[in-house]
Design a protein around this motif. Structure first.
Motif, PDB file in Angstrom:
ATOM      1  N   PRO A  79      16.111  55.403  98.456  1.00 57.69           N
ATOM      2  CA  PRO A  79      15.919  56.845  98.601  1.00 57.69           C
ATOM      3  C   PRO A  79      16.522  57.619  97.411  1.00 57.69           C
ATOM      4  CG  PRO A  79      17.017  55.909 100.533  1.00 57.69           C
ATOM      5  CD  PRO A  79      16.936  54.824  99.513  1.00 57.69           C
ATOM      6  N   MET A  80      15.865  58.726  97.058  1.00 59.93           N
ATOM      7  CA  MET A  80      16.438  59.607  96.007  1.00 59.93           C
ATOM      8  C   MET A  80      17.363  60.574  96.742  1.00 59.93           C
ATOM      9  SD  MET A  80      13.202  60.221  93.477  1.00 59.93           S
ATOM     10  CE  MET A  80      14.174  61.037  92.195  1.00 59.93           C
ATOM     11  N   LEU A  81      18.649  60.429  96.480  1.00 65.04           N
ATOM     12  CA  LEU A  81      19.653  61.182  97.232  1.00 65.04           C
ATOM     13  C   LEU A  81      19.710  62.643  96.787  1.00 65.04           C
ATOM     14  CD1 LEU A  81      22.330  58.387  96.872  1.00 65.04           C
ATOM     15  CD2 LEU A  81      20.961  58.888  98.906  1.00 65.04           C
ATOM     16  N   SER A  82      20.382  63.452  97.613  1.00 68.66           N
ATOM     17  CA  SER A  82      20.667  64.833  97.201  1.00 68.66           C
ATOM     18  C   SER A  82      22.050  64.861  96.563  1.00 68.66           C
ATOM     19  CB  SER A  82      20.667  65.742  98.440  1.00 68.66           C
ATOM     20  OG  SER A  82      19.379  65.734  98.986  1.00 68.66           O
ATOM     21  N   LEU A  83      22.458  66.043  96.117  1.00 72.15           N
ATOM     22  CA  LEU A  83      23.781  66.198  95.512  1.00 72.15           C
ATOM     23  C   LEU A  83      24.538  67.287  96.249  1.00 72.15           C
ATOM     24  CD1 LEU A  83      23.065  66.116  91.670  1.00 72.15           C
ATOM     25  CD2 LEU A  83      24.577  64.584  92.928  1.00 72.15           C
ATOM     26  N   GLY A  84      25.814  67.026  96.558  1.00 70.71           N
ATOM     27  CA  GLY A  84      26.663  68.094  97.080  1.00 70.71           C
ATOM     28  C   GLY A  84      26.910  69.097  95.961  1.00 70.71           C
ATOM     29  N   ASN A  85      27.282  70.328  96.328  1.00 69.41           N
ATOM     30  CA  ASN A  85      27.484  71.377  95.315  1.00 69.41           C
ATOM     31  C   ASN A  85      28.942  71.791  95.215  1.00 69.41           C
ATOM     32  OD1 ASN A  85      24.787  71.565  94.576  1.00 69.41           O
ATOM     33  ND2 ASN A  85      24.313  72.942  96.269  1.00 69.41           N
ATOM     34  N   ILE A 307      28.793  65.056  92.260  1.00 66.83           N
ATOM     35  CA  ILE A 307      28.689  66.433  92.751  1.00 66.83           C
ATOM     36  C   ILE A 307      27.981  67.262  91.682  1.00 66.83           C
ATOM     37  CG2 ILE A 307      30.871  67.341  91.773  1.00 66.83           C
ATOM     38  CD1 ILE A 307      31.275  68.592  94.672  1.00 66.83           C
ATOM     39  N   ALA A 308      27.320  68.334  92.103  1.00 67.73           N
ATOM     40  CA  ALA A 308      26.665  69.221  91.141  1.00 67.73           C
ATOM     41  C   ALA A 308      27.462  70.518  91.083  1.00 67.73           C
ATOM     42  CB  ALA A 308      25.236  69.508  91.581  1.00 67.73           C
ATOM     43  N   TYR A 309      28.012  70.822  89.902  1.00 67.12           N
ATOM     44  CA  TYR A 309      28.646  72.133  89.736  1.00 67.12           C
ATOM     45  C   TYR A 309      27.530  73.106  89.372  1.00 67.12           C
ATOM     46  CZ  TYR A 309      31.472  75.932  87.985  1.00 67.12           C
ATOM     47  OH  TYR A 309      32.028  77.170  87.808  1.00 67.12           O
ATOM     48  N   LYS A 310      27.348  74.161  90.181  1.00 67.08           N
ATOM     49  CA  LYS A 310      26.231  75.092  89.943  1.00 67.08           C
ATOM     50  C   LYS A 310      26.741  76.296  89.151  1.00 67.08           C
ATOM     51  CE  LYS A 310      22.739  74.746  92.145  1.00 67.08           C
ATOM     52  NZ  LYS A 310      21.428  74.127  91.886  1.00 67.08           N
ATOM     53  N   PHE A 311      26.067  76.605  88.054  1.00 67.62           N
ATOM     54  CA  PHE A 311      26.408  77.834  87.322  1.00 67.62           C
ATOM     55  C   PHE A 311      25.956  79.017  88.175  1.00 67.62           C
ATOM     56  CE2 PHE A 311      28.025  75.633  83.994  1.00 67.62           C
ATOM     57  CZ  PHE A 311      27.140  75.033  83.108  1.00 67.62           C
ATOM     58  N   PRO A 312      26.649  80.174  88.082  1.00 65.97           N
ATOM     59  CA  PRO A 312      26.163  81.386  88.742  1.00 65.97           C
ATOM     60  C   PRO A 312      24.801  81.735  88.156  1.00 65.97           C
ATOM     61  CG  PRO A 312      28.130  81.850  87.417  1.00 65.97           C
ATOM     62  CD  PRO A 312      27.922  80.378  87.399  1.00 65.97           C
ATOM     63  N   ALA A 313      23.857  82.201  88.999  1.00 64.85           N
ATOM     64  CA  ALA A 313      22.498  82.496  88.525  1.00 64.85           C
ATOM     65  C   ALA A 313      22.572  83.562  87.440  1.00 64.85           C
ATOM     66  CB  ALA A 313      21.646  82.993  89.684  1.00 64.85           C
ATOM     67  N   GLU A 314      21.845  83.288  86.308  1.00 66.75           N
ATOM     68  CA  GLU A 314      21.789  84.305  85.232  1.00 66.75           C
ATOM     69  C   GLU A 314      21.009  85.506  85.763  1.00 66.75           C
ATOM     70  OE1 GLU A 314      19.864  81.706  82.441  1.00 66.75           O
ATOM     71  OE2 GLU A 314      21.414  82.101  80.939  1.00 66.75           O
ATOM     72  N   GLU A 315      21.420  86.711  85.406  1.00 60.16           N
ATOM     73  CA  GLU A 315      20.618  87.872  85.851  1.00 60.16           C
ATOM     74  C   GLU A 315      19.281  87.761  85.112  1.00 60.16           C
ATOM     75  OE1 GLU A 315      23.407  87.975  84.168  1.00 60.16           O
ATOM     76  OE2 GLU A 315      22.468  88.344  82.211  1.00 60.16           O
ATOM     77  N   VAL A 316      18.223  87.560  85.918  1.00 61.33           N
ATOM     78  CA  VAL A 316      16.917  87.350  85.283  1.00 61.33           C
ATOM     79  C   VAL A 316      16.125  88.656  85.367  1.00 61.33           C
ATOM     80  CG1 VAL A 316      14.764  86.066  85.426  1.00 61.33           C
ATOM     81  CG2 VAL A 316      16.944  84.946  85.990  1.00 61.33           C
ATOM     82  N   VAL A 317      15.872  89.236  84.176  1.00 60.40           N
ATOM     83  CA  VAL A 317      15.061  90.468  84.195  1.00 60.40           C
ATOM     84  C   VAL A 317      13.600  90.011  84.161  1.00 60.40           C
ATOM     85  CG1 VAL A 317      14.587  92.621  83.034  1.00 60.40           C
ATOM     86  CG2 VAL A 317      16.879  91.597  82.915  1.00 60.40           C
TER      87      VAL A 317
END
Ligand SMILES: CC(C)(C)c1nc(N2CCN(c3ncccn3)CC2)c2cc(C(N)=O)c(N)nc2n1
Length: 327
Positions: A79-85, A307-317
């Protein structure tokens, strides 16, 4: 006569596969596009005249094979696993503490990788030949998109040595290609893609491989499983082995001897992210040692050793907002 033609086809096939590797994996083309196209035209003409000599690893499949009417289902070997954040430094310290407690080891070596914002895919190789590729799907079952994946020039059709295994990686669309594609769509009055990930996914879900072939997709390999005939003792070793086989790994990966070094890497790439020609949405941190990975095991659907470290979402205009503002 026929053997001479068969020999010429094999010669062209091997040469074009090598030129592909230099251009799309090493990013160091040794001939001009015109020269590459000349050889490709000759190969396609010879294969047209002698279809009995067409092989599964022919670079002529890079321009797209037969149109499908449906994608068949594929069950992944593993199985292709998921990643914790993780979302902040405290989460990373928590992760490190759990890894050290769970393994009874004082010091843990990690591998940090840029988290490519594309489409996770799984590629099966048998005796060095790319035989099947599938989307991640729900992790257990995906869709067979082999013909589309063969148009991605960073995916080797034949490895430098015979190996039987399943490879995991991220198919993605470079930022420049995404901008160009949306400009073309805008001119045709078509709906734009919101981001490169959607553009890559949309391109690989096309039933006509000739469309995928025009989308300039690429691929970074990040994992290896079900390798027959040898054992790999660390994630770094797996990536070096995949490099040697002819895959494109991400050169910005870094082995870190402590969670503090991991945090420094995360901070560095949060800043340097805009310099990249592809989108990333974070950093993936993996315990390097396979024995410790096995000791830690999995939760219901994700490894305890990554684990996946998630960057804060860039403000997308968005484009739409621009239009409103310009009114
Ligand atoms: C093999 C493991 C599980 C450790 C793993 N899993 C990954 N992913 C799982 C979750 N995925 C996912 N995708 C869609 C829905 C849910 N999960 C998307 C891939 C990785 C993704 C990247 C990347 N993007 O650059 C990477 N460098 N390493 C990965 N490593």
């Amino acid at each position: 006569m026929l053997t001479e033609i068969a020999q010429r086809i094999e010669e062209l096939r091997d040469m074009l596969n090598k030129l592909n590797y230099e251009y799309h994996v090493l990013d160091k083309p040794s001939v001009s596009d015109a020269e590459y196209d000349k050889y490709m035209q000759e190969l396609m003409r010879l294969e047209e005249e002698h279809p009995e000599f067409l092989t599964d690893d022919s670079p002529s499949l890079r321009v797209g094979g037969q149109v499908l009417d449906v994608f068949t289902k594929v069950t992944h070997t593993s199985p292709m696993l998921s990643l914790g954040n993780a979302f902040n430094e405290a989460d990373l310290h928590d992760f490190d503490r759990k890894v050290r407690q769970g393994s009874g080891r004082e010091h843990i070596r990690y591998v940090c990788e840029l988290k490519i914002d594309g489409l996770a895919v799984s590629l099966r190789y048998e005796n060095g030949l790319f035989v099947q590729g599938a989307t991640r799907g729900d992790g257990v079952t995906g869709e067979d998109i082999t013909q589309n994946l063969k148009t991605i020039k960073a995916i080797p059709l034949r490895l430098k040595e015979s190996a039987t295994m399943e490879v995991r990686g991220e198919a993605y669309m470079p930022k420049r290609s995404f901008v160009k594609l949306n400009e073309e769509k805008e001119e045709k009055g078509e709906v734009l893609f919101a981001n490169p990930r959607n553009a890559a996914a949309g391109s690989l879900r096309q039933l006509d491989p000739k469309i995928a072939a025009q989308r300039n997709l690429s691929f970074f390999v990040y994992g290896l499983t079900n390798l027959e005939g040898q054992t790999i003792s660390s994630h770094s070793e797996a990536l070096d082995y995949l490099d040697a086989l002819g895959f494109k790994t991400n050169t910005h990966r870094r082995v870190c001897g402590s969670i503090e070094e991991v945090i420094a890497y995360v901070e560095e790439w949060q800043i340097k992210r805009p310099e990249l020609d592809y989108e990333i949405d974070g950093i993936v941190i993996k315990v390097d040692d396979v024995t410790i990975q096995q000791q830690l095991g999995l939760t219901a659907k994700s490894p305890r050793w990554a684990i996946a470290y998630k960057f804060p979402a860039e403000e997308v205009v968005t484009k739409l907002l621009d239009i409103e503002l310009n009114v």
